[in-house]
Write a protein that holds these residues in place. Sequence first.
Motif, mmCIF file in Angstrom:
data_model
loop_
_atom_site.group_PDB
_atom_site.id
_atom_site.type_symbol
_atom_site.label_atom_id
_atom_site.label_comp_id
_atom_site.label_asym_id
_atom_site.label_seq_id
_atom_site.Cartn_x
_atom_site.Cartn_y
_atom_site.Cartn_z
ATOM 1 N N SER A 37 0.922 -1.179 0.064
ATOM 2 C CA SER A 37 0.012 -0.133 -0.117
ATOM 3 C C SER A 37 1.037 1.294 -0.006
ATOM 4 N N PRO A 38 0.380 2.370 -0.344
ATOM 5 C CA PRO A 38 1.351 3.561 -0.172
ATOM 6 C C PRO A 38 1.979 3.983 0.982
ATOM 7 N N THR A 39 1.253 3.197 2.063
ATOM 8 C CA THR A 39 1.725 3.654 3.520
ATOM 9 C C THR A 39 2.483 2.366 4.200
ATOM 10 N N HIS A 40 2.516 1.215 3.525
ATOM 11 C CA HIS A 40 2.898 -0.085 4.214
ATOM 12 C C HIS A 40 3.930 -0.705 3.232
ATOM 13 N N VAL A 41 5.284 -0.948 3.616
ATOM 14 C CA VAL A 41 6.140 -1.814 3.173
ATOM 15 C C VAL A 41 6.545 -3.030 4.262
ATOM 16 N N GLY A 42 6.472 -4.295 3.568
ATOM 17 C CA GLY A 42 6.392 -5.469 4.549
ATOM 18 C C GLY A 42 7.567 -6.400 3.955
#
Length: 499
Positions: A206-211
């Motif tokens: 998502s634009p706010t999550h890197v995992g």
Amino acid sequence: MLLPISCILLICLLSSLSFPIIAAFNLSLPHQHPYPEAVVDEVQSTINASLCRRQLLSATEHGQASCLTGNPLDDCWRCDSNWGANRQKLAECGIGFGRDAMGGKGGQIYIVTDSSDSDPANPRPGTLRHAVIQEEPLWIVFSADMTITLKHELMFNSYKTVDGRGANVHITGHGCITLQYVSNIIIHNIHIHHCKPSGNTNIRSSPTHVGWRGKSDGDGISIFGSRKIWIDHCTLSYCTDGLIDAIMGSTGITISNNHFSHHDEVMLLGHDDGYLPDSGMQVTIAFNHFGEGLVQRMPRCRRGYIHVVNNDFTQWEMYAIGGSGNPTINSQGNRYTAPSDPSAKEVTKRVDTNEGGWAGWNWRTEGDVMVNGAFFVPSGAGLSTQYAMASSVAPKSAVQIDQLTMYSGVFGDPRDNGDIYPGSNRGGSVTGASGNTGTGTGTGTGGSSDDGELFGMIFRGSSSEAAPLPSSIISTFFSFLIISILYTITNHAVRLSLL
């Protein structure tokens, strides 16, 4: 004390009755449909209505007969010569358990102009990876033909449509498509092939999550804990693991009009026999062509309710449909063509379970056409006389299978790709109202004298045979009747106590 007593009486009375409504509300997933047979009936009526409309227009030689195939998914939008200006009409065309998948309907059109995938943690605007991770609904299209070679898994966000109509789009490489804990996804008219495992890296979802992602299996499309998914008119082959896998409580899925070829373990539905939430998995598999070079798992089911309707199985090496963990498999109006191997004629396989264990599993065959010695072993409720007609259906109903599956896979691909790179050097464009796109071998291009007899044969045995009143309606009526009686008694007793 009277109200609790009446509630106890109600519970005892209902528990003593074996109405299907009790089982229907025993839901293992919050988004599971409580009456799967109602969805099946709806699919049947939609197909029959579409076939009937085609027959009537063909007979009168008026209107849109030339573009109609009887396939309700395609006939919903393809007869509009200006479909490109109203792409989102597609979202209104779904059937089966995934019919509520809206994809990016109502959202903006996002045009993919860049086929690169250089940085999965920070995707470049204009790429497919950048498009599918956005928060808002998006209808994603392609500016030109392109091959997108993925560096790692392509993680989707919810409410996305990937619409390959009008372009020849290939997704290949490492990881391929992952739908994890998302909903409302439509994937349409895309080649997906040669997918390999990848991972142990950071990937943006998502634009706010890197995992951090571990190593993937190499599926073409991996559906994990997701719902309202529709995969339509894709061509899938040559992946390391499954072409489509749906596990870990996924439900509300329709897999339609796809062409599967050159693969061992084609489709897995269900995580493992002991994973109870997968009892709520509900999947519709309709109008697909299971073609050359396939071995097994078309699909392989664990738990859940799987509706396999009007597909063309032209090849397998081991078996077509397998399962374990007591899945319900409802096979209707398919054509099963067995291989020449005398030990592989059986369509079905109960995996790692003896007959004493699977005898009660509900596996039905209804209106299926068995070719070259193919045979389906029903069990449970599938042994009832309601499904006995399946073994004696006239072969002429195969004409209908040709009509319904004549454009399976990406539009513009031939019906059988042969043992080559699937879809390569072939256009993926879609024509409008003429309906002449593709080189399918289907014979249903005009009216057939058999059509009128086929509507009932596929599903009910006779077009004049009245369908029985669904047991769920009967049980619901009796349940409300009991509740009303107990409410009246309790209310009357309370009023007396107040006098």
